[in-house]
Design a protein around this motif. Structure first.
Motif, PDB file in Angstrom:
ATOM      1  N   UNK A  27       8.707  19.734  11.809  1.00  0.00           N
ATOM      2  CA  UNK A  27       9.702  19.512  10.765  1.00  0.00           C
ATOM      3  C   UNK A  27      10.971  18.824  11.232  1.00  0.00           C
ATOM      4  N   UNK A  28      11.165  18.739  12.552  1.00  0.00           N
ATOM      5  CA  UNK A  28      12.347  18.040  13.061  1.00  0.00           C
ATOM      6  C   UNK A  28      12.181  16.537  12.891  1.00  0.00           C
ATOM      7  N   UNK A  29      13.305  15.832  12.796  1.00  0.00           N
ATOM      8  CA  UNK A  29      13.271  14.377  12.684  1.00  0.00           C
ATOM      9  C   UNK A  29      13.187  13.741  14.063  1.00  0.00           C
ATOM     10  N   UNK A  30      12.579  12.570  14.110  1.00  0.00           N
ATOM     11  CA  UNK A  30      12.538  11.730  15.311  1.00  0.00           C
ATOM     12  C   UNK A  30      13.014  10.351  14.912  1.00  0.00           C
ATOM     13  N   UNK A  31      13.732   9.708  15.811  1.00  0.00           N
ATOM     14  CA  UNK A  31      14.180   8.336  15.598  1.00  0.00           C
ATOM     15  C   UNK A  31      13.478   7.446  16.620  1.00  0.00           C
ATOM     16  N   UNK A  32      12.725   6.476  16.141  1.00  0.00           N
ATOM     17  CA  UNK A  32      12.059   5.510  17.008  1.00  0.00           C
ATOM     18  C   UNK A  32      12.816   4.194  16.825  1.00  0.00           C
ATOM     19  N   UNK A  33      13.519   3.788  17.880  1.00  0.00           N
ATOM     20  CA  UNK A  33      14.444   2.660  17.773  1.00  0.00           C
ATOM     21  C   UNK A  33      13.991   1.489  18.626  1.00  0.00           C
ATOM     22  N   UNK A  34      14.081   0.303  18.058  1.00  0.00           N
ATOM     23  CA  UNK A  34      13.967  -0.943  18.807  1.00  0.00           C
ATOM     24  C   UNK A  34      15.372  -1.518  18.891  1.00  0.00           C
ATOM     25  N   UNK A  67      21.034  -9.679  26.437  1.00  0.00           N
ATOM     26  CA  UNK A  67      19.649  -9.597  26.886  1.00  0.00           C
ATOM     27  C   UNK A  67      18.726  -9.864  25.699  1.00  0.00           C
ATOM     28  N   UNK A  68      17.724 -10.711  25.895  1.00  0.00           N
ATOM     29  CA  UNK A  68      16.776 -11.012  24.814  1.00  0.00           C
ATOM     30  C   UNK A  68      15.589 -10.057  24.778  1.00  0.00           C
ATOM     31  N   UNK A  69      15.566  -9.083  25.682  1.00  0.00           N
ATOM     32  CA  UNK A  69      14.461  -8.132  25.740  1.00  0.00           C
ATOM     33  C   UNK A  69      14.617  -7.059  24.666  1.00  0.00           C
ATOM     34  N   UNK A  70      13.551  -6.799  23.935  1.00  0.00           N
ATOM     35  CA  UNK A  70      13.556  -5.702  22.964  1.00  0.00           C
ATOM     36  C   UNK A  70      13.115  -4.436  23.674  1.00  0.00           C
ATOM     37  N   UNK A  71      13.944  -3.394  23.603  1.00  0.00           N
ATOM     38  CA  UNK A  71      13.644  -2.101  24.222  1.00  0.00           C
ATOM     39  C   UNK A  71      13.298  -1.110  23.116  1.00  0.00           C
ATOM     40  N   UNK A  72      12.639  -0.023  23.488  1.00  0.00           N
ATOM     41  CA  UNK A  72      12.268   1.020  22.539  1.00  0.00           C
ATOM     42  C   UNK A  72      12.721   2.364  23.089  1.00  0.00           C
ATOM     43  N   UNK A  73      13.373   3.157  22.243  1.00  0.00           N
ATOM     44  CA  UNK A  73      13.741   4.515  22.631  1.00  0.00           C
ATOM     45  C   UNK A  73      13.272   5.480  21.547  1.00  0.00           C
ATOM     46  N   UNK A  74      13.058   6.722  21.964  1.00  0.00           N
ATOM     47  CA  UNK A  74      12.690   7.784  21.025  1.00  0.00           C
ATOM     48  C   UNK A  74      13.661   8.923  21.218  1.00  0.00           C
ATOM     49  N   UNK A  75      14.220   9.395  20.089  1.00  0.00           N
ATOM     50  CA  UNK A  75      15.148  10.522  20.103  1.00  0.00           C
ATOM     51  C   UNK A  75      14.603  11.631  19.215  1.00  0.00           C
ATOM     52  N   UNK A  76      14.762  12.867  19.664  1.00  0.00           N
ATOM     53  CA  UNK A  76      14.285  14.038  18.910  1.00  0.00           C
ATOM     54  C   UNK A  76      15.473  14.832  18.423  1.00  0.00           C
ATOM     55  N   UNK A  77      15.359  15.375  17.214  1.00  0.00           N
ATOM     56  CA  UNK A  77      16.420  16.172  16.628  1.00  0.00           C
ATOM     57  C   UNK A  77      16.603  17.479  17.399  1.00  0.00           C
ATOM     58  N   UNK A  78      17.855  17.853  17.574  1.00  0.00           N
ATOM     59  CA  UNK A  78      18.221  19.130  18.178  1.00  0.00           C
ATOM     60  C   UNK A  78      18.507  20.102  17.041  1.00  0.00           C
ATOM     61  N   UNK A  79      17.845  21.254  17.060  1.00  0.00           N
ATOM     62  CA  UNK A  79      18.081  22.243  15.991  1.00  0.00           C
ATOM     63  C   UNK A  79      18.629  23.528  16.559  1.00  0.00           C
TER      64      UNK A  79
END
Length: 115
Positions: free
Chosen positions: A90-97, A103-115
């Protein structure tokens, strides 16, 4: 996902990133505010001394601009777009590009909600 002010008051921690190794003991933590689809907030931890972001949310899509000060004394800035997901618990996750300004490189990060 059109909940009004969905991200207001929520906190997230970075769990992975293609831009750098994430310190599991002191990951970057993000604090979100939202009002009427406008989002803003701050972040700190890992290699970041202090960071700020501002942007918008439309349904499950976030677009932001950010700037932060690194522990090395350097400044980093750029733009990112995130997809909001709901994890099995049920927690939210953010998947970011995202891209750094210089820098022309596209990076990806994932963040998880803290409850």
């Amino acid at each position: 996902m059109n909940d009004t002010d969905l991200l207001n008051g929520r906190r997230f921690v970075m769990i992975s990133s293609t831009a750098s190794e994430v310190n599991a003991d002191a990951p970057t933590e993000f604090a979100y505010e939202e009002s009427g689809g406008v989002i803003w907030g701050h972040y700190t931890g890992d290699t970041v001394v202090h960071g700020r972001f501002v942007g918008t949310r439309d349904a499950d899509r976030i677009e932001i601009s950010y700037v932060h000060l690194l522990k090395t004394g350097e400044r980093a800035s750029g733009r990112g777009a995130s997809r909001i997901e709901t994890a099995e618990d049920g927690r939210l996750r953010l998947v970011e590009e995202f891209r750094f300004e210089d820098d022309d490189t596209t990076h990806v990060s994932i963040c998880a909600e803290v409850v």
